[in-house]
Design a protein around this motif. Structure first.
Motif, mmCIF file in Angstrom:
data_model
loop_
_atom_site.group_PDB
_atom_site.id
_atom_site.type_symbol
_atom_site.label_atom_id
_atom_site.label_comp_id
_atom_site.label_asym_id
_atom_site.label_seq_id
_atom_site.Cartn_x
_atom_site.Cartn_y
_atom_site.Cartn_z
ATOM 1 N N THR A 230 57.408 -35.683 -38.810
ATOM 2 C CA THR A 230 57.426 -36.236 -40.164
ATOM 3 C C THR A 230 58.758 -36.910 -40.447
ATOM 4 N N CYS A 231 59.841 -36.250 -40.086
ATOM 5 C CA CYS A 231 61.178 -36.791 -40.343
ATOM 6 C C CYS A 231 61.426 -38.073 -39.566
ATOM 7 N N VAL A 232 61.044 -38.102 -38.307
ATOM 8 C CA VAL A 232 61.266 -39.279 -37.466
ATOM 9 C C VAL A 232 60.549 -40.505 -38.023
ATOM 10 N N PHE A 233 59.287 -40.335 -38.400
ATOM 11 C CA PHE A 233 58.502 -41.480 -38.857
ATOM 12 C C PHE A 233 58.796 -41.864 -40.307
ATOM 13 N N MET A 234 59.154 -40.893 -41.135
ATOM 14 C CA MET A 234 59.272 -41.172 -42.566
ATOM 15 C C MET A 234 60.662 -41.600 -43.015
ATOM 16 N N SER A 235 61.705 -41.251 -42.275
ATOM 17 C CA SER A 235 63.078 -41.450 -42.741
ATOM 18 C C SER A 235 63.394 -42.878 -43.212
ATOM 19 N N PRO A 236 63.055 -43.933 -42.448
ATOM 20 C CA PRO A 236 63.366 -45.289 -42.939
ATOM 21 C C PRO A 236 62.696 -45.604 -44.273
ATOM 22 N N PHE A 237 61.472 -45.162 -44.442
ATOM 23 C CA PHE A 237 60.754 -45.428 -45.689
ATOM 24 C C PHE A 237 61.283 -44.553 -46.828
ATOM 25 N N ASP A 238 61.846 -43.408 -46.475
ATOM 26 C CA ASP A 238 62.454 -42.539 -47.471
ATOM 27 C C ASP A 238 63.722 -43.189 -48.028
ATOM 28 N N VAL A 239 64.515 -43.802 -47.148
ATOM 29 C CA VAL A 239 65.709 -44.531 -47.581
ATOM 30 C C VAL A 239 65.313 -45.653 -48.535
ATOM 31 N N ILE A 240 64.294 -46.401 -48.167
ATOM 32 C CA ILE A 240 63.842 -47.530 -48.984
ATOM 33 C C ILE A 240 63.365 -47.050 -50.350
ATOM 34 N N ALA A 241 62.576 -45.989 -50.384
ATOM 35 C CA ALA A 241 62.076 -45.466 -51.659
ATOM 36 C C ALA A 241 63.227 -45.016 -52.552
ATOM 37 N N THR A 242 64.206 -44.323 -51.975
ATOM 38 C CA THR A 242 65.362 -43.857 -52.745
ATOM 39 C C THR A 242 66.103 -45.027 -53.368
ATOM 40 N N ARG A 243 66.319 -46.077 -52.610
ATOM 41 C CA ARG A 243 67.081 -47.221 -53.105
ATOM 42 C C ARG A 243 66.298 -48.030 -54.136
ATOM 43 N N LEU A 244 65.002 -48.173 -53.935
ATOM 44 C CA LEU A 244 64.193 -48.896 -54.910
ATOM 45 C C LEU A 244 64.178 -48.172 -56.253
ATOM 46 N N PHE A 245 64.062 -46.860 -56.219
ATOM 47 C CA PHE A 245 63.992 -46.092 -57.458
ATOM 48 C C PHE A 245 65.339 -46.005 -58.167
ATOM 49 N N ASN A 246 66.421 -45.972 -57.404
ATOM 50 C CA ASN A 246 67.718 -45.747 -58.031
ATOM 51 C C ASN A 246 68.402 -47.027 -58.503
ATOM 52 N N GLN A 247 68.021 -48.182 -58.001
ATOM 53 C CA GLN A 247 68.703 -49.417 -58.386
ATOM 54 C C GLN A 247 68.574 -49.675 -59.892
ATOM 55 N N GLY A 248 69.575 -50.378 -60.423
ATOM 56 C CA GLY A 248 69.505 -50.780 -61.816
ATOM 57 C C GLY A 248 68.529 -51.929 -61.987
ATOM 58 N N VAL A 249 68.173 -52.216 -63.224
ATOM 59 C CA VAL A 249 67.248 -53.306 -63.517
ATOM 60 C C VAL A 249 67.860 -54.245 -64.551
ATOM 61 N N ASP A 250 67.389 -55.499 -64.558
ATOM 62 C CA ASP A 250 67.867 -56.463 -65.544
ATOM 63 C C ASP A 250 67.055 -56.349 -66.835
ATOM 64 N N ALA A 251 67.293 -57.281 -67.739
ATOM 65 C CA ALA A 251 66.624 -57.235 -69.043
ATOM 66 C C ALA A 251 65.109 -57.365 -68.924
ATOM 67 N N ASN A 252 64.645 -57.959 -67.829
ATOM 68 C CA ASN A 252 63.205 -58.135 -67.621
ATOM 69 C C ASN A 252 62.583 -57.017 -66.786
ATOM 70 N N GLY A 253 63.374 -55.994 -66.439
ATOM 71 C CA GLY A 253 62.863 -54.879 -65.661
ATOM 72 C C GLY A 253 62.832 -55.120 -64.170
#
Length: 312
Positions: A230-253
């Motif tokens: 699970t860790c081997v296959f999921m880790s790259p996508f886990d990094v991507i999910a973390t960064r997508l969720f944590n990034q800030g957003v502009d006035a349009n979301g």
């Protein structure tokens, strides 16, 4: 009943694995879109291991304890447990239903594996769709710190409920599912690997007497193997999910750094290399392996108790 048991098992496991989840999140966001450098003359200063308070699991523990105390290791616990219950009650409930109906069984071992992967991925997608808002809030709360220990965009949430209501008030229902493609990809890959390998290994180990004598021992051994894959296959996508969720957003979301899963993948790979896609791998394994062991062991044990109680 299968849905409730799956959620309860994941919640029990989530309490123990959350400190590694906090460390994993910090490592994945530290040095975001910055190149690594050894500090050699003529190079552009970016980020170095010496300046990274989260360069290892041990150093991460020390940094969090120094800056936030013991409670810092359980940051985002409420949203993390809410995510685990919501996601896994659906995910494990659907998968168990598929197993009960023998929809995961093929005409051959290879056919059974493929069916297990398919049902694992489908159940993961549905579960993560339901639980998406909790994962976003969990990530944003876990990333929050101060001074040199702060990583990524710093959201000022005071708690899970305040975060959910604040996001809804500011961005509406769509704001609660921002970054949804990231978690769907992450969970589809991770769930397919986890449930398929767990079921396959459990059947394989069941041929041996030591595994037949104890449901818990069989589940524990299968979980050890399942957690690694699970860790081997999921880790790259886990990094991507973390960064997508944590990034800030502009006035349009719209995200300030990434537009999509593909955009996050290419930017991370281009600036940080393959290492960037596997940031937080070690704490991710120490999160996934015990969580898989505890989650699926609790799940199997709860089902055994249910069968004894109801006489199945």
């Amino acid at each position: 009943m299968d849905f409730l048991l799956g959620g309860c098992a994941a919640t029990c496991a989530g309490f123990f694995s959350n400190p590694f989840d906090v460390i994993k999140t910090r490592q994945q966001l530290h040095g975001e879109l910055l190149q690594r450098t050894s500090g050699a003359p003529g190079t552009t200063p970016t980020t170095t291991p010496a300046s990274n308070p989260y360069s290892s699991v041990v150093r991460s523990f020390r940094s969090i304890l120094r800056s936030e105390g013991v409670l810092g290791l359980q940051k985002g616990l409420v949203s993390a447990l809410a995510f685990q219950f919501a996601m896994n009650s659906v995910r494990l409930g659907i998968y168990q239903t598929a197993e009960n109906c023998e929809w995961t069984r093929g005409a051959s071992p290879a056919g059974t594996l493929l069916r297990s992967i398919g049902w694992g991925g489908l159940s993961g997608v549905i579960g993560s769709t339901v639980a998406c808002p909790f994962y976003m809030v969990k990530t944003q709360i876990q990333a929050r710190s101060h001074g040199k220990y702060a990583v990524g965009y710093q959201h000022r949430h005071t708690g899970t409920l305040a975060a959910l209501t604040g996001i809804y008030r500011e961005r509406g229902i769509r704001g609660l599912w921002r970054g949804y493609p990231g978690i769907v990809t992450r969970t589809a890959v991770g769930s397919s690997a986890q449930l398929a390998t767990f079921s396959t290994c459990k059947d394989l180990f069941g041929q041996f007497e030591w595994a037949r004598d104890s449901v818990a021992v069989n589940a524990f051994a299968a979980s050890m193997v399942s957690g690694f894959f699970t860790c081997v296959f999921m880790s790259p996508f886990d990094v991507i999910a973390t960064r997508l969720f944590n990034q800030g957003v502009d006035a349009n979301g719209r995200g300030l750094l990434y537009r999509s899963v593909a955009d996050c993948f290419t930017k991370t790979l281009r600036t940080e290399g393959l290492h960037g896609l596997y940031k937080g791998f070690v704490p991710n394994y120490w999160r996934i392996a015990p969580h898989t062991i505890l989650n699926l062991t609790f799940w199997d044990q709860f089902k055994e108790w249910r069968d004894l109680y109801y006489g199945y």
